[in-house]
Design an enzyme around this catalytic site. Structure first.
Site, PDB file in Angstrom:
ATOM      1  N   ASP A 166       0.441   1.336  11.981  1.00  0.00           N
ATOM      2  CA  ASP A 166      -0.930   0.828  11.861  1.00  0.00           C
ATOM      3  C   ASP A 166      -1.823   0.981  13.094  1.00  0.00           C
ATOM      4  O   ASP A 166      -1.401   0.662  14.209  1.00  0.00           O
ATOM      5  CB  ASP A 166      -0.920  -0.681  11.589  1.00  0.00           C
ATOM      6  CG  ASP A 166       0.061  -1.122  10.558  1.00  0.00           C
ATOM      7  OD1 ASP A 166       0.748  -0.278   9.980  1.00  0.00           O
ATOM      8  OD2 ASP A 166       0.158  -2.326  10.337  1.00  0.00           O
ATOM      9  N   GLU A 171      -0.993  -7.086   3.375  1.00  0.00           N
ATOM     10  CA  GLU A 171      -0.935  -6.956   4.830  1.00  0.00           C
ATOM     11  C   GLU A 171      -2.309  -6.521   5.359  1.00  0.00           C
ATOM     12  O   GLU A 171      -3.172  -6.082   4.601  1.00  0.00           O
ATOM     13  CB  GLU A 171       0.106  -5.901   5.228  1.00  0.00           C
ATOM     14  CG  GLU A 171       1.501  -6.209   4.686  1.00  0.00           C
ATOM     15  CD  GLU A 171       2.553  -5.173   5.082  1.00  0.00           C
ATOM     16  OE1 GLU A 171       3.607  -5.576   5.580  1.00  0.00           O
ATOM     17  OE2 GLU A 171       2.319  -3.965   4.880  1.00  0.00           O
TER      18      GLU A 171
HETATM   19  C1  FRU Z   1       1.776  -2.810   7.911  1.00  0.00           C
HETATM   20  C2  FRU Z   1       2.783  -3.642   8.686  1.00  0.00           C
HETATM   21  C3  FRU Z   1       2.141  -4.918   9.175  1.00  0.00           C
HETATM   22  C4  FRU Z   1       2.959  -5.259  10.382  1.00  0.00           C
HETATM   23  C5  FRU Z   1       3.292  -3.898  10.948  1.00  0.00           C
HETATM   24  C6  FRU Z   1       4.632  -3.817  11.613  1.00  0.00           C
HETATM   25  O1  FRU Z   1       2.039  -1.462   7.891  1.00  0.00           O
HETATM   26  O2  FRU Z   1       3.908  -3.908   7.879  1.00  0.00           O
HETATM   27  O3  FRU Z   1       2.073  -5.946   8.208  1.00  0.00           O
HETATM   28  O4  FRU Z   1       2.270  -6.076  11.280  1.00  0.00           O
HETATM   29  O5  FRU Z   1       3.232  -2.989   9.871  1.00  0.00           O
HETATM   30  O6  FRU Z   1       4.820  -2.611  12.272  1.00  0.00           O
END
Ligand code: FRU
Length: 486
Positions: A41, A212
């Protein structure tokens, strides 16, 4: 003297190393990728002192997900990037999960005027909490707040805080996700340290997977001075958006008739936006991968790319608010040569006299009303990516089933994506960016976007038009070779 020699030699070695680094097989040439190692992300997208900051989830120790930290790059134009040292590291067994960053212009936090404050999730196997860290040197170094966490509900899943300054009430607003409940909770704070719950939004829309990476922002309505509030969430491998109002306490969704997707392709996730751009219009960046096979894509020494930055706006189409996304104008500066074709009537198949795996294309065409028509890219060795339109069903389809998928069974099984796309006066417009292993297609001036990864050989670089039943009239086609940003 000796010292200077060593420094010059190191600079030369570094130069050679970084030149080779962006020449690997599948390596995107005008999309952001880290030099080495895993990334997911985008985090903390913030504009400050004429720099766009891109923090992102990364593993500083390898090319698989793990040891989550915030890596850091900056750009003056959202096109060319400079890599900086890791900004926030995993520490004491706590990983740095996704979050956002703000500039504290009024020094509400006491961390200093114009401090850059990162708001992130601290993750362990049993607990996720919201935390802050601040920087007084434009994000080059961060200090974690000594009273972290600032928000702890003693929950295992509670993550991805996204904060902005809400002028009207003179306070900070945070959106944060309760993934399993498919809910976004809004909080308010005067100092980024003490947070008060305001309301919950959801479940709504797509609840097929955990929610998320929420992001709430104001987006301009095209052709007016008005703005609406848009809330984005990510769930497993796709994203959705809600459009409506935010009254300082709660978000009211006005788009309720169906699920509204930000991208219809297989590889677009966890996008968040720069809220504080110079003209205050948000620009979003997404992660170009898919959790169902993300760790298995055949790239090395890096894994995963970021999307092209996308300008966001809104348009009302058939009574619903539709998100309009377009690439930035300055991408045109990468064009080195072009080839245009005017009116081409295709029945069956036509080879195009243009070859490449780093290019941009604009296509305006009248699809055959009786069959499937469109374009095949990355053609060679019996492989191709098919981008088509099925006029009878008003469906646009991206089909990568005939591309190399030998590296992973799940990738092989997730091979098509489609969406209902109405024609405009019988015509369809595609703006395609093809970048080695990434294809982003902006449809009808940004009314829909499809993003997908493919992994062709270098010589799978031919292009064909097709129309499998009836004639398709290609009004105008232009291809541009693009130069590398690296
Ligand atoms: C989304 C996610 C988020 C988390 C991160 C962990 O892709 O699952 O919810 O904070 O990636 O790397």
């Amino acid at each position: 003297m000796k010292k200077i020699f060593v420094v010059i030699s190191l600079l030369i070695v570094n130069q050679i190393f970084s030149q080779e680094l962006y020449k690997e097989k599948y390596r995107p040439q005008f999309h952001f990728t880290p030099q080495t190692n895993w990334c997911n992300d985008p985090n903390g997208l913030v504009y400050f002192n004429r720099e766009y900051h891109l923090f992102y989830q990364s593993n500083p120790f390898g090319n698989q997900w793990g040891h989550m930290s915030w890596s850091h790059s900056v750009s003056k134009d959202l096109l060319h990037w400079q890599h900086l040292p890791v900004a926030l590291k995993e520490e004491n067994g706590i990983m740095m999960f996704s979050g956002s960053a703000v500039i504290d212009e009024k020094n509400t936090s006491g961390f200093g005027k114009d401090a850059m404050v990162a708001i992130y999730t601290g993750h362990t196997d049993t607990l996720q909490t919201q935390n802050i860290a601040f920087s007084n040197d434009a994000g080059r170094t961060f200090t974690k707040f000594n009273n972290n966490p600032v928000l702890n509900l003693h929950q295992k899943d509670f993550r991805d805080p996204n904060v902005f300054w809400y002028q009207k009430n003179n306070c900070w607003i945070m959106s944060v996700s309760h993934p399993n409940e498919h809910q976004i909770e809004f909080y308010q704070s005067g100092d980024l340290k003490n947070w008060k719950s305001l309301s919950l939004f959801g479940p709504a829309g797509d609840t097929s997977a955990v929610w998320e990476c929420p992001d709430l922002m104001q987006v301009s309505i095209e052709g007016t001075k008005e703005k609406k509030w848009v809330l984005f969430t990510s769930q497993n491998s796709t994203m959705q958006y809600f459009v409506g109002e935010f009254d300082g306490t709660k978000f009211i969704n006005e788009n309720r008739s169906k699920i509204f997707k930000q991208d219809f392709g297989t590889d677009y996730y966890a996008a968040i936006a720069y809220h504080n751009t110079p003209d205050k219009n948000p620009i979003s960046i997404g992660w170009l991968n898919n959790w169902n096979y993300a760790n298995s894509i055949p790239t090395s020494p890096w894994k995963s790319a970021m999307s092209l930055p996308r300008k966001l706006s809104l348009k009302k189409i058939n009574g619903e608010w539709i998100l309009i996304q377009n690439s930035l104008q300055n991408l045109k500066s990468l064009r080195v040569s072009s080839k245009s074709f005017t009116t081409k009537i295709v029945s069956k198949q036509a080879d195009i006299d243009f070859h490449g795996n780093v290019f941009e294309a604009e296509i305006l065409f009248i699809p055959s009303t009786t069959g499937e028509s469109g374009i095949k890219l990355a053609v060679g060795n019996n492989h191709f990516l098919k981008i088509s339109y099925d006029a009878a069903n008003q469906q646009m389809i991206i089909d990568r089933s005939q591309t190399n998928s030998s590296f992973n069974k799940i990738f092989a099984s997730i091979n098509t994506s489609s969406a209902k796309i109405p024609l405009h006066n019988g015509k369809l417009k595609w703006h395609i960016y093809f970048d080695k292993s990434i294809v982003e297609i902006f449809v009808n001036d940004g009314e829909a976007v499809f993003t997908t990864q493919i992994f062709p050989e270098e010589n799978e670089n031919n292009i064909q038009l097709f129309s499998n039943n009836g004639n398709t009239k290609f009004d105008h086609i232009t291809f541009w070779n693009l130069k590398s940003i690296w």
